[in-house]
Design a protein around this motif. Sequence first.
Motif, PDB file in Angstrom:
ATOM      1  N   GLN A 300       0.824  -1.208   0.000  1.00  0.00           N
ATOM      2  CA  GLN A 300       0.000   0.000   0.000  1.00  0.00           C
ATOM      3  C   GLN A 300       0.864   1.267   0.000  1.00  0.00           C
ATOM      4  O   GLN A 300       0.497   2.279  -0.600  1.00  0.00           O
ATOM      5  CB  GLN A 300      -0.924   0.007   1.224  1.00  0.00           C
ATOM      6  CG  GLN A 300      -2.011  -1.056   1.167  1.00  0.00           C
ATOM      7  CD  GLN A 300      -2.779  -1.182   2.469  1.00  0.00           C
ATOM      8  OE1 GLN A 300      -2.540  -0.414   3.409  1.00  0.00           O
ATOM      9  NE2 GLN A 300      -3.688  -2.147   2.536  1.00  0.00           N
ATOM     10  N   LYS A 304       0.492   3.277  -5.695  1.00  0.00           N
ATOM     11  CA  LYS A 304      -0.773   3.992  -5.616  1.00  0.00           C
ATOM     12  C   LYS A 304      -1.897   2.968  -5.721  1.00  0.00           C
ATOM     13  O   LYS A 304      -1.718   1.899  -6.278  1.00  0.00           O
ATOM     14  CB  LYS A 304      -0.891   5.000  -6.770  1.00  0.00           C
ATOM     15  CG  LYS A 304       0.222   6.033  -6.803  1.00  0.00           C
ATOM     16  CD  LYS A 304       0.135   6.854  -8.079  1.00  0.00           C
ATOM     17  CE  LYS A 304       1.317   7.805  -8.195  1.00  0.00           C
ATOM     18  NZ  LYS A 304       1.276   8.567  -9.469  1.00  0.00           N
ATOM     19  N   LYS A 305      -3.036   3.290  -5.239  1.00  0.00           N
ATOM     20  CA  LYS A 305      -4.146   2.352  -5.229  1.00  0.00           C
ATOM     21  C   LYS A 305      -4.489   1.867  -6.633  1.00  0.00           C
ATOM     22  O   LYS A 305      -4.807   2.658  -7.510  1.00  0.00           O
ATOM     23  CB  LYS A 305      -5.380   2.992  -4.583  1.00  0.00           C
ATOM     24  CG  LYS A 305      -6.518   2.017  -4.368  1.00  0.00           C
ATOM     25  CD  LYS A 305      -7.664   2.660  -3.616  1.00  0.00           C
ATOM     26  CE  LYS A 305      -8.781   1.656  -3.373  1.00  0.00           C
ATOM     27  NZ  LYS A 305      -9.913   2.246  -2.620  1.00  0.00           N
ATOM     28  N   SER A 307      -2.554   0.764  -8.886  1.00  0.00           N
ATOM     29  CA  SER A 307      -1.542   0.963  -9.933  1.00  0.00           C
ATOM     30  C   SER A 307      -0.889  -0.340 -10.360  1.00  0.00           C
ATOM     31  O   SER A 307      -0.618  -0.550 -11.549  1.00  0.00           O
ATOM     32  CB  SER A 307      -0.484   1.960  -9.457  1.00  0.00           C
ATOM     33  OG  SER A 307       0.196   1.456  -8.312  1.00  0.00           O
ATOM     34  N   THR A 354       2.937   3.890 -11.614  1.00  0.00           N
ATOM     35  CA  THR A 354       3.343   3.458 -10.273  1.00  0.00           C
ATOM     36  C   THR A 354       4.173   4.480  -9.504  1.00  0.00           C
ATOM     37  O   THR A 354       4.328   4.345  -8.280  1.00  0.00           O
ATOM     38  CB  THR A 354       4.171   2.166 -10.373  1.00  0.00           C
ATOM     39  OG1 THR A 354       5.400   2.439 -11.080  1.00  0.00           O
ATOM     40  CG2 THR A 354       3.395   1.085 -11.105  1.00  0.00           C
ATOM     41  N   GLY A 355       4.727   5.432 -10.210  1.00  0.00           N
ATOM     42  CA  GLY A 355       5.608   6.393  -9.547  1.00  0.00           C
ATOM     43  C   GLY A 355       7.031   5.881  -9.391  1.00  0.00           C
ATOM     44  O   GLY A 355       7.859   6.516  -8.743  1.00  0.00           O
TER      45      GLY A 355
END
Length: 387
Positions: A300, A304-305, A307, A354-355
Motif C-alpha cells: 500500500q 498507488k491504489k 496501480s 506506479t511512480g
Amino acid sequence: MLFRSVQFAHIPKKETKKGMVTIMSNRLFQGLIYQMKDAVNRIIGVIDENGVVVACSELVKIGEVRATLREEIAYASEGVVVGGYNYRPIGSGSRVEYAVFVEGEDKMAEKLSAVIAVSLSNLKGMYDEKYDKNSLIKNIILDNILPGDIYIKSKELRFNTEVQRVVFLIKFQNKGEVIPFDTVLSFFPDKNKDSVISVGENDVVLVRELPEEVETKDLEQTAKDLASTLEAEFFTQVSIGIGTVVENIKDLARSYKEAQVALEVGKIFENERNVNSYENLGIGRLIYQLPTTLCEMFLQEVFKKGSLESLDRETLSTIQRFFENNLNVSETSRKLFVHRNTLVYRLEKIRKLTGLDLREFDHAITFKVALMVKKYLAAKASPMTYR
C-alpha cells in the motif's frame, strides 16, 4: 507365515553395532521365553539364521546347533515339523532372522508356535526401532527426542555425532506406481553414510554424511542428478529442498526445517526450479518470514491504489526481462525484439502508473521486492497451489 523361497540372512560374526543389537535381541527373547515357560509347560525356544539355539526354556539347550533345519524351513510352505518340534519364523518378507520352536507335533504345538512367533516378532520390532539409526535420526529431525537423549542413544548405537551432515527433503509430485521411500533408498543404499526416512506419503528425507570440503553447488548438483534420473527412468517429478550443512547430529532438526523452507520458498519465488537450497533463497527467504499484515502495508505504501493491478501481462513480462538483463535498456530491447524507443516508452508508462522509474536502481529494487511480496501474499491466500 510362509517359508517358501525364504533364505536366512547371514550376519557377520565380528562384533559390529548390528551384532550388539542382535545380542540384546537374544537376551530379550530369553527373558520372554523364560516368562512363558510355566504357562506353556513345553520346551520352547528360538533359533537364529544359522540354526543355533539362542533362547530356550531349558537353559542347557542354548548354543545347540540345528543346522539341518535351514533346508527344511527354506522350502516349507508353512510352519514345519522336524524332530518332534514345530518351527515358525520370525521376520518379514524374504528376510528371516529367527525361528520359534515348540516341543510337540500336535495342533496345540502349531498354535503355540504361531502365538509365540507373533509375540517375539513384535518385541523385536519395538527393540529394533528403539536402537535403529534411522529411527534415531527421524526422531531428531521431527523433534521427538530430548537433546540429552540424543547423545545417549548415539552412544548406544556407536553413532558418530560430530560429522558433517545435510538434509535433503524430496517431495514426489506425480509418483504413479513408484514407492518414494524404496526408490530413493535404491539410489543411496549405503546405510553407514546415508539415512533414508519416510516422513509422509509423498515425502522422503535423505540425510547424507559429507566430506569436510563440500560446497552448496555440489549438494545442488547431487539433487539435480537425482531429480533428472527419477524423471528419465521412473517418469516422476520431484521437488527437492536442501538445508544447511550441520556439524553435530542435534542440529539435523534445524537442517530439516531449512529444507522445508527451501521447498516452500522455491515453490513461491522459483517455481520453474525443482531444486532449491536454503543458502541460495536470497530475499525470498526474508519475505517468507514476514507477517502478511506487514507485507500488505508495504504494498500500500509503495504503489498507488490499483496501480500495480493496472499493469497488463505484456508490461509485467517486459519488467521481468528488464530485471533479468540487469536494467540494461539496449540488451532488454534486443531480447524482446523491440525497438529501444519502444522499451523506453513502456518504462515511462510504468513510471507514470506506479511512480517508480525502473531505470533507477533504488526504484527497481523497490519494485522487484514489491512483486515478490505480492506473489508471496497470493501464495498465502491459496496455499494448495504451492504444495
